[in-house]
Design an enzyme around this catalytic site. Structure first.
Site, PDB file in Angstrom:
ATOM      1  CB  CYS A 319      -0.568  -0.087   0.968  1.00  0.00           C
ATOM      2  SG  CYS A 319      -2.235   1.623   1.311  1.00  0.00           S
ATOM      3  CG  LEU A 320      -1.031   5.221   1.309  1.00  0.00           C
ATOM      4  CD1 LEU A 320      -0.944   5.988   2.295  1.00  0.00           C
ATOM      5  CD2 LEU A 320      -0.418   5.678   0.393  1.00  0.00           C
TER       6      LEU A 320
END
Length: 579
Positions: A319-320
């Protein structure tokens, strides 16, 4: 002498007064944000005004909506007759397609009529907020989204008096379900008011979750670095560093024993290191994105280099965490640092131009609103961020839960993924502002304008082998957006499209039923995502196995799994995960 009628020059507003006004605005927005879940009402009002003005100036669209209203009214009258004459079979195709009305009880009159009238209303509003000439595309999406959210809230399935499933249950239990539901609501309200952690039942971090044996081998003000103990006599020469997103606790990748990605990798002969982010408080308000790169990824890499001198390191980001890892890899590429052996990006984005419906909550108005909220408290609270993600799937995450727990009086069964999802984190003010402005709004990373150390970094400097994973039902990082990593990196690229959503698609352990994935190399920066998908047949099973084979193919040799080059500061899962 002053000429008659000439006004004296305006006095400059003192800086102190401007500061006072700014403080008033921040306090007002912080109070308003507590009532709106952190969402900016000004941004929605701007979008609504744009839509309303252009609709008022479009007689052709108004005529189209009038025709649709007449047609839908005729269908509503027809439904009133057909539903009453066929009480056990008065279900239209739209009802069958909408899971809110799939239960057999909805086929009875008058509930089938309620459902069909609601779906006709929904159809009209969808048309009214779509294809209005002249409305800014972003404002059109926002008004359509807001209309859907409002109607979802008013669906007949959400009310005891119009939901036949609830009515039957209430009749059978003589109202005991509503009593239990009221008790559930009071418990949840009390927990929210006290800001107490959610009840996760038997799923406890360090007891049943995040239990893969390991040691914290490095700690700074932002991270703990966990080294997991090898379970094989030999390990791959290149260690593996995993960078999770800072908006979630790391143990999404180390859940229960049967679905822990970490345990699977360790059992396959990899020496695994995991970053565990500290949950920031008000004292961390000035932590920046660059701090997350340097204190997080780079310092973790330095620690591994001390433990295994001379070895290159495989790195994976989720994800991030994948976005942050990409920035760090670009920084290393700019500096000529070749310590990374490969890059794995799991549901990660580097280009935010098509980042899905979450972008509806991120514009200048929204970011300014959040900045005022964060300036008041020093961070963004977990519930202020979670609200936006829940609204993306409101029927699944809000209204179905409301019906089950408060109307039917059933507490949903807890599982490890749900327990992890309830263990939310905060965002430091400066970092979150930079992330929203520089990545989402300005898309600096994709444009080669993102700066670290005062100089821009470029993803084209990353020539490593890249393994990128997208998930078919991802509502956070849509797979077409995750695919765009292939447009930037210059090394060999392998892409995987797996079944499932943002979390369940990544936590896709071997043996999980009904899992499949597509895998293949990507040739050329302009490759088309849908053409690639059509050219690669689905493979049954877990993509984890393919990833392990890919990592092994890019590893040099094995070495004995002995020695403790770094002292243990704490046993895994460490301290920061409990913050």
């Amino acid at each position: 002498m002053e000429h008659a009628g000439k006004l004296p020059p305006a006095e400059a507003v003192p800086a102190k007064s401007a500061v006072q006004h700014s403080a008033i605005d921040r306090a007002f927005h912080a109070t308003l944000g507590s009532l709106t879940g952190g969402l900016s009402p000004m941004g929605l009002a701007t979008a609504w005004f744009d839509w309303a003005v252009h609709l008022a100036g479009s007689p052709a669209k108004q005529a189209e909506l009038h025709e649709r209203a007449v047609a839908n009214a005729a269908r509503a009258v027809q439904a009133a007759v057909s539903c009453s004459l066929a009480p056990e079979g008065g279900a239209c195709p739209e009802m069958a397609a909408d899971k809110r009305f799939r239960d057999e009880e909805w086929h009875r009159y008058p509930h089938n009529l309620f459902a069909q009238w609601f779906l006709l209303t929904e159809d009209w509003w969808n048309s009214a907020t779509s294809r209005v000439e002249g409305v800014a595309p972003r404002h059109a999406h926002m008004t359509n989204f807001a209309a859907r959210q409002t109607l979802d809230m008013m669906a007949p399935s959400n009310f005891a008096a119009t939901n036949p499933v609830v009515l039957d249950r209430t009749r059978v239990e003589r109202g005991a379900n509503l009593v239990r539901g009221a008790r559930n609501w009071l418990e949840d309200f009390a927990r929210y008011a006290e800001d107490a952690p959610p009840d996760t039942g038997d799923f406890k971090v360090g007891e049943t979750l995040a239990v893969t044996p390991g040691d914290v081998v490095h700690r700074n003000r932002l991270i703990e670095l966990i080294r997991y103990r090898p379970t094989t006599k030999k390990v791959q020469a290149e260690p593996l560093l995993i960078v999770p997103a800072w908006i979630m606790k790391y143990y999404i990748l180390d859940l229960s024993a049967h679905n822990s990605m970490v345990r699977h990798l360790v059992d396959q002969g990899f020496e695994v290191y995991m970053i565990s982010w500290r949950n920031p408080g008000a004292e961390d308000a000035e932590l920046s994105m660059e701090d997350y790169v340097r204190l997080g990824v780079i310092e973790a890499l330095d620690t591994i280099t001390r433990a295994v001198p001379g070895a290159r390191v495989h790195a994976a980001g989720y994800c991030l965490g994948g976005t942050l890892l990409s920035i760090a890899a670009a920084l290393l590429g700019r500096e000529g640092d070749d310590r990374l052996a490969s890059l794995t990006l799991l549901a990660a984005q580097v280009d935010f131009t098509e980042a899905g419906e979450i972008t509806l909550f991120i514009d200048d108005s929204q970011v300014a609103f959040l900045e005022d909220i964060m300036a008041d408290q020093g961070y963004l609270k977990s519930d202020q961020m979670a609200g936006a993600f829940q609204m993306l799937r409101s029927n699944d995450l809000i209204w179905s839960r409301t019906i089950r727990e408060y109307l039917l009086g059933e507490r949903g069964g807890m599982n490890d993924l749900m327990a992890w999802n309830a263990d939310a984190t905060r965002m430091p003010a400066r970092m979150h502002s930079e992330y929203l402005r520089h990545l989402f709004l300005e898309n600096r990373l994709a444009l080669g304008q993102y700066r670290i150390g005062g100089r821009a970094v470029s993803l084209e400097d990353v020539t490593l082998p890249v393994f990128a994973v997208g998930t078919e039902k991802d509502h956070v990082a849509p797979w077409h957006s995750a695919w765009k990593v292939n447009h930037f990196f210059d090394g060999p690229r392998t892409f995987v499209l797996t079944s499932g959503g943002h979390n369940a698609g990544i936590v896709s352990e071997p043996g999980h039923p009904r899992r499949q994935y597509r895998i293949g190399e990507v040739h050329g920066h302009a490759a088309d995502a849908d053409l690639w998908r059509a050219a690669h047949a689905p493979v049954e099973g877990s993509w984890w196995l393919a990833w392990v084979d890919w990592l092994r193919a890019r590893s040099t040799q094995e070495r004995p799994a002995v020695g403790e080059a770094l002292p243990s500061l704490d046993a895994a899962p460490g301290r920061y995960v409990f913050g």
